[in-house]
Every structure is written in C-alpha cells, then in structure tokens.
Scaffold this motif. Structure first.
Motif, PDB file in Angstrom:
ATOM      1  N   ASP A 162       0.816  -1.211   0.000  1.00 25.09           N
ATOM      2  CA  ASP A 162       0.000   0.000   0.000  1.00 25.09           C
ATOM      3  C   ASP A 162       0.852   1.265   0.000  1.00 25.09           C
ATOM      4  OD1 ASP A 162      -2.660   0.089  -0.335  1.00 25.09           O
ATOM      5  OD2 ASP A 162      -3.185   0.321   1.772  1.00 25.09           O
ATOM      6  N   SER A 176       3.992  -0.577   4.018  1.00 22.55           N
ATOM      7  CA  SER A 176       2.664  -1.004   4.467  1.00 22.55           C
ATOM      8  C   SER A 176       2.085  -2.022   3.493  1.00 22.55           C
ATOM      9  CB  SER A 176       1.717   0.199   4.570  1.00 22.55           C
ATOM     10  OG  SER A 176       2.157   1.097   5.571  1.00 22.55           O
ATOM     11  N   SER A 229      -1.529  -4.317   2.702  1.00 27.16           N
ATOM     12  CA  SER A 229      -2.966  -4.392   2.974  1.00 27.16           C
ATOM     13  C   SER A 229      -3.544  -5.619   2.289  1.00 27.16           C
ATOM     14  CB  SER A 229      -3.691  -3.132   2.480  1.00 27.16           C
ATOM     15  OG  SER A 229      -3.294  -2.001   3.227  1.00 27.16           O
ATOM     16  N   ARG A 256     -10.217  -3.077  -0.884  1.00 34.90           N
ATOM     17  CA  ARG A 256      -9.491  -3.320   0.354  1.00 34.90           C
ATOM     18  C   ARG A 256     -10.426  -3.923   1.400  1.00 34.90           C
ATOM     19  NH1 ARG A 256      -6.542   1.500   3.539  1.00 34.90           N
ATOM     20  NH2 ARG A 256      -5.234   1.466   1.675  1.00 34.90           N
ATOM     21  N   PHE A 300      -2.646  -7.731  11.461  1.00 36.16           N
ATOM     22  CA  PHE A 300      -2.995  -6.535  10.706  1.00 36.16           C
ATOM     23  C   PHE A 300      -3.687  -5.558  11.653  1.00 36.16           C
ATOM     24  CE2 PHE A 300      -2.203  -9.322   7.267  1.00 36.16           C
ATOM     25  CZ  PHE A 300      -1.978  -8.540   6.145  1.00 36.16           C
ATOM     26  N   THR A 308      -6.704  -2.266   8.783  1.00 32.33           N
ATOM     27  CA  THR A 308      -6.679  -2.650   7.364  1.00 32.33           C
ATOM     28  C   THR A 308      -5.282  -2.903   6.828  1.00 32.33           C
ATOM     29  OG1 THR A 308      -6.559  -0.341   6.657  1.00 32.33           O
ATOM     30  CG2 THR A 308      -8.756  -1.296   6.935  1.00 32.33           C
ATOM     31  N   SER A 309      -4.218  -2.679   7.610  1.00 31.69           N
ATOM     32  CA  SER A 309      -2.873  -2.789   7.046  1.00 31.69           C
ATOM     33  C   SER A 309      -1.900  -3.401   8.035  1.00 31.69           C
ATOM     34  CB  SER A 309      -2.363  -1.409   6.608  1.00 31.69           C
ATOM     35  OG  SER A 309      -2.220  -0.558   7.726  1.00 31.69           O
ATOM     36  N   ASP A 312       2.038  -2.770   8.965  1.00 34.45           N
ATOM     37  CA  ASP A 312       3.139  -1.827   8.793  1.00 34.45           C
ATOM     38  C   ASP A 312       4.434  -2.446   9.311  1.00 34.45           C
ATOM     39  OD1 ASP A 312       1.327   0.001   7.818  1.00 34.45           O
ATOM     40  OD2 ASP A 312       0.988   0.930   9.782  1.00 34.45           O
TER      41      ASP A 312
END
Length: 583
Positions: free
Chosen positions: A48, A59, A61, A164, A192, A195-196, A198
């Motif tokens: 992402d 990142s 997703s 997503r 996660f 939503t992501s 990192d």
C-alpha cells in the motif's frame, strides 16, 4: 436570361447545409448495462505504501480481487456535420452553365439554334450549374449530439476489481526478510492493524549498516492462509548512505579538490556525514550543517542508516584555534643570544602537491619559524623558505645560504612527499611533486644534502619529515619497510662524510606514516607528532641533540601507537653531542 437568374438564385441559397448521421466511435465498448459474469474471486496482500529514507515504513494491505467478464459491443454516436461547396468545381460549373445558356439564348456562339436545341442547352446549363453547387465537402469537426447506441456484440473483456478488506484485524500473517539469501528477520503471527500491516525497515539497519551498498536489495515475503506476497526493496529506498570518518582529522571543502584555500571545517574520527552524491572518483558530496560540502572518499567507510536519524548523528568538529594557543606555540624560552651568521631554511614540496595534502603542514612551518625567531633569536632575514611549485627545484637554494660560514649554525627543516626509487642500481629517497598538469617533478634527497654541505657551516642540524607514498614511478613495499633503516643510514652517510659536524633526524622510517597529533583524549594539537614533540623538547630546554633525540624517542612512537595504532620510529644519525643553542 430569366432561367440563368433563377439557377444562380437557387445555387446561392444552397451554398451550405448540414446533415446528421451515426458514426462508429468505439469498436469494443463495454456494455455496462448488462450484469457482468464473475469468473474468479481471491484475496491477496498488496503493498500500500513504499518506504522512503525519511519514512522507512512499508505497508501491506489485504485486498479482494474480483475478475468480472463484460460483453463488448460496437458503439455508435449521432453527429451533425456542416458542408460547403467545393469552390473550384463551382467556378467550373458556373462557367459551363453560362456557356450553355449563352449559346441557347443568343447568337454570340451559335448563329441559329432550333427550338429543340435551345431547350436542351437551357436544361444542360441549369443542370451543370446546380450540380456544381451540390458537390460539397465537410467543414469543421463533426458535432456530437450526445446520442449513442450499442449495436452488435464484438467480444468480451475481463476486468479486475480490487477492494481493500475493511476489517482485517483478525487476520495474522508470517513475515521473512532476507538479504542475498541470508535471513535478516522473521516473525510469525503478525497482526494486521485494522486494514494494514506496517513494517519499519529501519530496524534492519544494524544488520545492513556495513554490508550494504547502493545496489543492495532485500527480499520480503508475507504469507497468509496459504497465500504469499514477495517484494524486493532496494536498500537505498529506506536507508541513506553516511560516511563514517575513520581518520583523526578530515577537512570539509567547498569544492572537490585538495587545496589549502577551500577548507570549510575540520571534523574528527567517528563523525557521520550523510552522503548526497558520489561527485567524482575521489570525492563525496555530503551534508554538513544544512549545507553541502565535499570530502575525500578515503576519509572513512560508508554506512547505511535511516535518514530520520541524521539529526542525531555525531559530528566531531574542531574549532579554529589561532596560532599561539597550542601549548608548544607560546611561552617560548630564549635559548641563545642572536648570532647574525646563523641561518634557518625550510625546504618543502607539500604545498599544492597533487599527491595529497599534509594536514597542518603550514602550521608546522610556522611553528619552526616561530622557534627560530623567538627561541634562537634569528631575524627574518636569516630564515628562508623554498616551496616546490614545478617551475623551480628544491635544490636551488644557494642564494638563501649566502652569509653562512664556518662559524654558522645551519638549521634545516625538510617536509613533503617522497618515495623510494631504484636509481643506478640502488634505492634512493626521492622527493616527488605532482603539479596540476599531472607532471611529476623529482628531487633526490642526496642532491639537497650536496647543496647543504657546500655551504660549509660550523654545525648542521637537519630535520626531515616526509610522507612516503607508493607511485607508478616509485617503490614502497614490505622489503623497503623492513630495510628502511639501511636506506636512511646510507643516505645520511652521504652528508656525514662531507660534513661530520652534523646531525640528521628523520621523523619516521620509509613505509611508516608521519601522523598528526590529534585524538579523543588529547584533543587536537594541530601539528604532526614529530613536529610537536620537537618543539616541546626545545621548550623544555633540551637543546643538546642527545637529549632532544631521547625526548622524541620516548614520545613520538608511543603517541603514534596510542592514537593511530601504528608505529612511527624516528631515526637519528650524526654527532649527537651538538647543541642547537650553540653552547
């Protein structure tokens, strides 16, 4: 003529016109009115956000990828087009019509015309005139009315739609980071966050700091529920190169060239400077206090760090210290009364020499001059300096020694760059100077000795501080390093045979470096170690050469090993009973 008038009036009224028609604008248009057929649906992990040196976080997703099949049709649109006559055809047609009508209704062309001929000529003239105006061409671009239709089917198109996953907090994944096949980092059950996922790549810095380069790439593999995502990330996308200074003192310059006039600041060992660009083969452009300066590549090693840490990097900067504030530069004793027959001479090829720059060499010269004037009471006319610049040789100093006689003490300080060359079957010390045109000028050390003994002073005190370098024209190897003392001994004997009442003191052996006196504990003395302790010995009134040599032997090699972790052994030859104060 009435017929001709009617024809012309009709043609003028028909000079231009418009018409509409349907045009094919797209051969394969997606028919969005029809419900697409879903042919595949899967979940994937995508990048992402890419990392940067200022923000080294990458990142990932979770997305749902849906493949939909849409029918394709031929698309047509209604257009309005404006037309105008082709004026060339109009002119030709009007001419023909006029000719036919004139022939039918006058005797100018045909003297007599029957009724049937007259009728045919009038009809022909009218038709020719009318047809010339009806032969039109489009003018301007067609105007689209906005009406469109999808006609026959022309094919199908598969469209990927990515969405997503809005709530992936209950999903866990495994991550593996490798560099050249070697594992750098791995972790299981990564969660996660909403939503992501990192990942801060700056955490890899300790492993990559000294092994990476500008072409290095790391491999990241994210695995989830039987799926995996592999990406390659260049190291320079999340780390920035820094130069870790490994030399005791390094000059920062405002241009990529070695000169005494372009020095901006001095930094010490352990300083970290962010590299902006590799300017040339020998220079880096680096960041220093919000400005860009240049530093030699040989000044240190490249390390890769997160640029976000650059604000906290260490820079050991040496403040400018005026001459006279170093301990050996002040409070000098007067060692002897003035003797107008004494002379002091500096011979150097260290200024603007393309072989390199000897740090603080000009301050060393100033210190020598200061001791000659203050401690030994020489006047400015008794002290000379000869600098090699490519146009004049170092051996041409006879004018500077005028006035030297058998009652004089001659004190000579030789500095610069030298190498060992094989000349006429034996190895000799040769001073070398490389000018701006890359032309090398050479002076044998024995040639300087010859010029000195010709002056025939009562006593000669000779101090030699040379930096030996390897060059395509010279040899400095392990054999020279091991046998360097014999070369110095043989060179010194060339002078001692002619002038026994002399003492020759070399700051180091060939193959050893004459280091500068600077360190984290001692601070920056801004002189070479040899020159500093030579001055310290005189300041402590060690004027007898045996005492001065003992002071140097006790301090120079020890200090070099302690600060630079390398030997620097002084070598002395000649009459050690001489006293530089003339006692």
């Amino acid at each position: 003529m009435r017929s001709l008038f009617l024809i012309i009036l009709f043609c003028i009224s028909a000079v231009s016109c418009t018409s509409s028609r349907w045009m094919v604008t797209e051969q394969f248009a997606v028919d969005e009115r029809t419900q697409p057929e879903i042919i595949d649906q899967k979940k994937v992990i995508l990048v992402d956000k890419d990392p940067t040196p200022d923000d080294p976080v990458i990142s990932f997703s979770l997305y749902t990828i849906t493949e939909k099949e849409y029918p394709l049709r031929v698309k047509v649109e209604r257009t309005v087009q404006k037309y105008r006559p082709k004026w060339g055809f109009v002119a030709l047609g009007v001419t023909g019509a006029a000719f036919a009508l004139l022939a039918a209704n006058s005797s100018v062309i045909l003297p007599s015309v029957t009724t049937s001929q007259k009728l045919m000529l009038n009809i022909s003239g009218g038709l020719i005139g009318a047809l010339s105006f009806l032969n039109m061409q489009p003018t301007g671009d067609p105007i689209y009315t906005g009406e469109s239709e999808l006609m026959r089917r022309s094919g199908v198109e598969v469209v990927q739609d990515s969405l997503r996953t809005l709530n992936a907090s209950d999903i866990v994944a495994d991550m593996l980071v490798t560099y050249k096949g070697e594992e750098l980092f791995s972790q299981s059950d990564l969660e996660f966050r909403q939503t992501s996922l990192d990942v801060n790549l700056a955490s890899l810095e300790p492993r990559l700091r000294e092994i990476a380069d500008e072409e290095s790439v790391i491999d990241i593999k994210i695995s989830y529920n039987g799926m995996s995502k592999e990406v390659q990330v260049p190291v320079d996308k999340f780390l920035a190169p820094f130069l870790n200074v490994s030399k005791p003192v390094v000059n920062l310059r405002n241009s990529p060239q070695a000169a005494f006039t372009n020095i901006v600041a001095e930094v010490g060992e352990g300083s970290l400077l962010e590299i902006i660009d590799s300017e040339t083969e020998d220079w880096y452009r680096v960041r220093y206090q919000e400005t860009e300066v240049y530093i030699e590549k040989s000044s240190g090693t490249v390390e890769w760090k997160a640029a976000i840490e650059s604000a906290s990097t260490l820079i050991f900067e040496f403040a400018e210290i005026p001459f006279g504030e170093i301990d050996v530069e002040n409070s000098l004793p007067i060692l002897k009364p003035r003797d107008t027959s004494d002379r002091a001479l500096i011979l150097t090829n260290a200024i603007d020499n393309r072989h390199g720059i000897r740090q603080y060499i000009e301050r060393d010269h100033k210190l020598f001059n200061h001791y000659m004037r203050t401690a030994l009471q020489m006047g400015s006319d008794q002290i000379s300096e000869i600098v090699e610049d490519g146009s004049n040789g170092l051996a041409d100093f006879s004018n500077e020694l005028q006035g030297v006689d058998q009652t004089s003490s001659l004190i000579v300080y030789i500095t610069g760059f030298a190498t060992i060359k094989e000349i006429d079957g034996r190895e000799e010390i040769v001073m070398i100077y490389l000018d701006e045109d890359e032309i090398q000028h050479e002076t044998r050390l024995t040639d300087l000795f010859t010029g000195l003994h010709r002056a025939e002073p009562e006593a000669l005190f000779l101090f030699v501080d040379l930096e030996y370098i390897e060059s395509s024209r010279g040899v400095v190897n392990e054999r020279i390093r091991n046998g360097g003392n014999s070369i110095l001994n043989r060179t010194a004997n060339e002078l001692l045979r002619e002038l026994p009442n002399s003492v020759i003191l070399f700051s180091n052996r060939p193959g050893q470096s004459s280091g500068i006196y600077t360190g984290m504990i001692d601070g920056n003395k801004r002189h070479h170690i040899f020159n500093y302790f030579w001055a310290e010995a005189l300041k402590q009134r060690n004027t007898k050469m045996s005492d001065l040599i003992r002071h140097l032997e006790n301090n120079v090699d020890y200090t070099s090993r302690r600060i630079h972790d390398r030997p620097q052994e002084i070598q002395a030859f000649g009459n050690f009973t001489l006293d530089i104060a003339g006692r």
